[in-house]
Design an enzyme around this catalytic site. Sequence first.
Site, short mmCIF file in Angstrom:
data_model
loop_
_atom_site.label_atom_id
_atom_site.label_comp_id
_atom_site.label_asym_id
_atom_site.label_seq_id
_atom_site.Cartn_x
_atom_site.Cartn_y
_atom_site.Cartn_z
N LYS A 64 0.82 -1.22 0.00
CA LYS A 64 0.00 0.00 0.00
C LYS A 64 0.85 1.27 0.00
CE LYS A 64 -4.15 -2.18 1.75
NZ LYS A 64 -3.69 -3.58 1.95
C1 LIG Z 1 -4.30 -4.67 1.43
C2 LIG Z 1 -3.53 -5.93 1.29
C3 LIG Z 1 -3.93 -6.97 0.42
C4 LIG Z 1 -5.22 -6.90 -0.37
O1 LIG Z 1 -5.16 -5.94 -1.39
P1 LIG Z 1 -6.51 -5.42 -2.09
O2 LIG Z 1 -6.09 -4.29 -2.95
O3 LIG Z 1 -7.41 -4.97 -0.95
O4 LIG Z 1 -7.09 -6.56 -2.85
C5 LIG Z 1 -3.11 -8.07 0.29
N1 LIG Z 1 -1.98 -8.20 1.01
C6 LIG Z 1 -1.57 -7.24 1.86
C7 LIG Z 1 -0.32 -7.44 2.64
C8 LIG Z 1 -2.32 -6.07 2.03
O5 LIG Z 1 -1.91 -5.11 2.89
#
Ligand SMILES: *Cc1c(COP(=O)(O)O)cnc(C)c1O
Length: 481
Positions: A121
């Site tokens: 993110k």
């Molecule tokens: C947020 C997250 C996901 C999921 O991603 P999305 O965009 O919500 O599908 C997967 N793995 C990790 C480590 C995350 O922080």
Amino acid sequence: MRGNDEPKMLYISTRGGGEPQRFTDILLEGLAPDGGLYLPEAYPRVPDAELSAMRAMGYSELAYAVLSRFIDDIPTADLRALVERSYTAAVFRSDEITPVKTLAPGLHLLGLANGPTLAFKDLAMQFLGGLFEYVRAKRGEELNILGATSGDTGSAAEYALRGRRGIRVFMLSPHRRMSSFQTAQMFSLADPNIFNIAVRGVFDDCQDIVKAVSNDAQFKSRYRIGTVNSINWARVAAQIVYYFKGYFAVTRSDSEPVDFAVPSGNFGNIYAGFIARSMGLPIRRLILASNENNVLDEFFRTGRYRARKSSEVLATSSPSMDISRASNFERYVYDLVGRDGAKVKEFWSQLDTKGEFDLSRTGYFARVPETGFVSGSSTHQDRLDTIRQVWRDYGVMIDTHTADGVKVGLEHRSPGVPLVCLETALPVKFDAAIREALGRDPDRPAGLENLESLPQRFEVVDADVQAVKACIAARCPAMDA
Ligand SMILES: *Cc1c(COP(=O)(O)O)cnc(C)c1O
């Protein structure tokens, strides 16, 4: 045809209502006024010649090449500077920003978790932080960002917005329910513009409070509240870039097909891959991996989209994928139904009243293979087995979310087609599962050795909208007429 001085990129709602908007106008918005999600009027196609020029680009140049196709209301020099400041080796610990690790011929990990909070993110959020500061300064107004997190989103937002001028962050999290590493990451930030609010409740309570505050138009404008949740369009746009980067890293020419395996929760990451594919990047398959909360896997296997009740959502060892419904999924369905907003509206009203809709016997579901999606899911035992297998066979330690992606990716692997598995977090964030799988602690990146022993700053409030509003009001000058 639009003239040269006309906008080249406008955003519309998945439910067909309202006037088309420009990028910076939707930047701080959550939902469109009709309840839909914003997305581009059309996905820009990248001509072959430009694709081959992109192959040689470094990350920030590539990010500019991709993002300038979606952002046409920020002057070129400013957008370039924003991108360059977001994607530096100092922040992402390598010049490549998203380095590829090759486990075996044709099997790769795309490292998306080398930013400040060790989860993918950061890649979008670092860019968003700069954008928010830029837009705020242009408007000459202060900005208060309100969010809810179960761990990764909140810390990525705080690290991207810490110390930014004129911006405060109010981040709600469920009291005592995040991992100790995640808690320490957020609560140890000493920046005076960061406010951690621990809510006596679960993640859904936090999210409901954010919704209630956002729905209070008067409070929202009085305190200039903006949000950063997973439906934010700019986040999705910034995530498109690393699909290009990963594609070029594992191919020699621009016609080779590649498969991507993506651990998925709210469908933001993999939807960015779908856009890259729609822009002409030769992605063959998008392999969606769910954990035990398999709302999405169920849809891609059966055509039935069934939201879970909060009480049905299991707390798993890949917690960032523990979802009751996938907030970005509506954007994909809009494309699947031929961009018919009335249809989307109909399906989402069924979702609201019956908790599900079913496309299995429609022509829409028959189109899924054309869109490249296949899926699978995994269990806690699968994660442990996959972590062990990758450690034993390749000497590489992966986290539980990445393990979900690798497990499902390998099930769908085809000979001769490179498989890129997205590494969405580093193992140190979820160390209990690593100890269970490997009987040892994960390594810590330099600088984070003593994270949990740093002093923590947070306040605890009841799961109550008024209490949270009071918290915000006490810290912000209201903008009164
Ligand atoms: C947020 C997250 C996901 C999921 O991603 P999305 O965009 O919500 O599908 C997967 N793995 C990790 C480590 C995350 O922080």
